[in-house]
Structure formats: C-alpha cells, structure tokens
Design a protein around this motif. Structure first.
Motif, PDB file in Angstrom:
ATOM      1  N   THR A  53       0.817  -1.217   0.000  1.00  0.00           N
ATOM      2  CA  THR A  53       0.000   0.000   0.000  1.00  0.00           C
ATOM      3  C   THR A  53       0.848   1.265   0.000  1.00  0.00           C
ATOM      4  O   THR A  53       0.305   2.362   0.171  1.00  0.00           O
ATOM      5  N   LYS A  54       2.147   1.121  -0.205  1.00  0.00           N
ATOM      6  CA  LYS A  54       3.099   2.232  -0.111  1.00  0.00           C
ATOM      7  C   LYS A  54       2.605   3.540  -0.720  1.00  0.00           C
ATOM      8  O   LYS A  54       2.663   4.578  -0.094  1.00  0.00           O
ATOM      9  N   SER A  55       2.158   3.511  -1.941  1.00  0.00           N
ATOM     10  CA  SER A  55       1.784   4.751  -2.629  1.00  0.00           C
ATOM     11  C   SER A  55       0.290   5.038  -2.550  1.00  0.00           C
ATOM     12  O   SER A  55      -0.200   5.914  -3.246  1.00  0.00           O
ATOM     13  N   ASN A  56      -0.417   4.315  -1.685  1.00  0.00           N
ATOM     14  CA  ASN A  56      -1.863   4.483  -1.648  1.00  0.00           C
ATOM     15  C   ASN A  56      -2.385   4.710  -0.227  1.00  0.00           C
ATOM     16  O   ASN A  56      -3.493   4.312   0.091  1.00  0.00           O
ATOM     17  N   VAL A  57      -1.566   5.318   0.634  1.00  0.00           N
ATOM     18  CA  VAL A  57      -1.997   5.614   1.994  1.00  0.00           C
ATOM     19  C   VAL A  57      -1.765   7.088   2.293  1.00  0.00           C
ATOM     20  O   VAL A  57      -0.904   7.732   1.700  1.00  0.00           O
ATOM     21  N   THR A  58      -2.564   7.592   3.230  1.00  0.00           N
ATOM     22  CA  THR A  58      -2.374   8.978   3.661  1.00  0.00           C
ATOM     23  C   THR A  58      -1.149   9.040   4.577  1.00  0.00           C
ATOM     24  O   THR A  58      -0.661   8.005   5.047  1.00  0.00           O
ATOM     25  N   ASP A  59      -0.674  10.248   4.841  1.00  0.00           N
ATOM     26  CA  ASP A  59       0.455  10.404   5.757  1.00  0.00           C
ATOM     27  C   ASP A  59       0.109   9.849   7.137  1.00  0.00           C
ATOM     28  O   ASP A  59       0.948   9.223   7.786  1.00  0.00           O
ATOM     29  N   ARG A  60      -1.117  10.077   7.564  1.00  0.00           N
ATOM     30  CA  ARG A  60      -1.570   9.570   8.874  1.00  0.00           C
ATOM     31  C   ARG A  60      -1.531   8.041   8.909  1.00  0.00           C
ATOM     32  O   ARG A  60      -1.059   7.449   9.869  1.00  0.00           O
ATOM     33  N   GLU A  61      -2.024   7.401   7.854  1.00  0.00           N
ATOM     34  CA  GLU A  61      -2.020   5.938   7.777  1.00  0.00           C
ATOM     35  C   GLU A  61      -0.591   5.399   7.727  1.00  0.00           C
ATOM     36  O   GLU A  61      -0.265   4.401   8.371  1.00  0.00           O
ATOM     37  N   LYS A  62       0.260   6.070   6.968  1.00  0.00           N
ATOM     38  CA  LYS A  62       1.661   5.656   6.862  1.00  0.00           C
ATOM     39  C   LYS A  62       2.344   5.724   8.222  1.00  0.00           C
ATOM     40  O   LYS A  62       3.057   4.803   8.627  1.00  0.00           O
ATOM     41  N   THR A  63       2.121   6.814   8.944  1.00  0.00           N
ATOM     42  CA  THR A  63       2.720   6.990  10.268  1.00  0.00           C
ATOM     43  C   THR A  63       2.191   5.947  11.248  1.00  0.00           C
ATOM     44  O   THR A  63       2.967   5.365  12.006  1.00  0.00           O
ATOM     45  N   LEU A  64       0.896   5.697  11.216  1.00  0.00           N
ATOM     46  CA  LEU A  64       0.301   4.684  12.090  1.00  0.00           C
ATOM     47  C   LEU A  64       0.951   3.329  11.833  1.00  0.00           C
ATOM     48  O   LEU A  64       1.374   2.635  12.763  1.00  0.00           O
ATOM     49  N   LEU A  65       1.051   2.964  10.585  1.00  0.00           N
ATOM     50  CA  LEU A  65       1.628   1.666  10.216  1.00  0.00           C
ATOM     51  C   LEU A  65       3.106   1.579  10.638  1.00  0.00           C
ATOM     52  O   LEU A  65       3.537   0.563  11.189  1.00  0.00           O
ATOM     53  N   GLN A  66       3.862   2.628  10.415  1.00  0.00           N
ATOM     54  CA  GLN A  66       5.273   2.640  10.826  1.00  0.00           C
ATOM     55  C   GLN A  66       5.406   2.487  12.341  1.00  0.00           C
ATOM     56  O   GLN A  66       6.229   1.711  12.825  1.00  0.00           O
TER      57      GLN A  66
END
Length: 143
Positions: free
Chosen positions: A87-100
C-alpha cells in the motif's frame, strides 16, 4: 470458475444489507459501539496490532497467565509488513505513520520476547517451549 461481476455485485449488496440489519439490531439493544462501525484502513491496522499484542501475551484476561504464540505474532507482524509494502503509494500520511509506529512497537516487543525465550531456554533444567517438564507424563499417555 470465479463468480461473475453480477454475482459479486449481488453478493456485495446482500452483505451490506445484512450488515445494516445487524447494526440496527445492535443499536436497538442499546449496545451502540463508540464511533462508526465501518471498517477503515486504520481499523485494519489496529486489529492486527491488537492481535499481535494478544499473541505475544501483552493483553490477556485479568487473572490469566500470559500465553505466547510467538509464531502467530511473527506472522501477524509479517502480514502488516506485507500491507505496508503493497500500500506504499496508496496511503495517507496519517495511515503511513500509524503503520510505521505499529510495526516499530510490535517488532521491538517481539525482539524482547524472543530474547526472553532464548534466555530461559538456555538455563539448566529449562523446559523448551511446548515440552513437558521432567517427570511429567507425555501427552496422551493412557496409563
């Protein structure tokens, strides 16, 4: 043979209608959960996170001793890693941060647990995970 587009559409609509009925029944019973019941990407991540914590014994019923499923926890963490990659290029910054953040926390917890397991397994007289203690009857012993 995979379902046709029409069959998939009908099934999807029936699923949504059934879900709506269940939501109405839950609301009528006065058991409305906090917030909307709709599944989101963040809720998927949170669900994996909670599952991994349970598998690592970090969450349990009061009074219960922790039960660790280290292989299950690793698979859950690996599943989150797959989601992160796919999902690398298909998530919001918030989702990316949550996942990280979730992956960082879970990996650190998993490392600590595996260190503890390795340390306890090297002590004299230690019982390897899944083994019976000395003198115990073997599983399914029919004496």
């Amino acid at each position: 043979m995979p379902p046709t587009a029409e069959e998939q559409h009908e099934q999807s609509e029936a699923y949504k209608a059934s879900g709506k009925k269940i939501d109405e029944m839950i609301s009528a019973a006065g058991k409305t959960p906090e917030g909307p019941m709709e599944m989101t990407f963040e809720r998927v991540i949170e669900s994996f996170y909670m599952s991994a914590l349970i598998q690592m014994g970090a969450i349990r019923q009061e009074g219960e001793s922790p039960r660790v499923d280290i292989i299950g926890a690793r698979q859950t963490i690996d599943s989150l890693t797959v989601l992160q990659e796919k999902t690398k290029s298909n998530v919001t910054d918030r989702e990316k941060t949550l996942l990280q953040n979730v992956l960082f926390e879970l990996r650190m917890a998993w490392i600590e647990i595996t260190k503890a397991v390795a340390t306890s397994a090297t002590r004299p007289g230690a019982v390897p995970p899944g083994a019976a203690p000395p003198g115990a009857a073997p599983p399914f012993d029919k004496k």
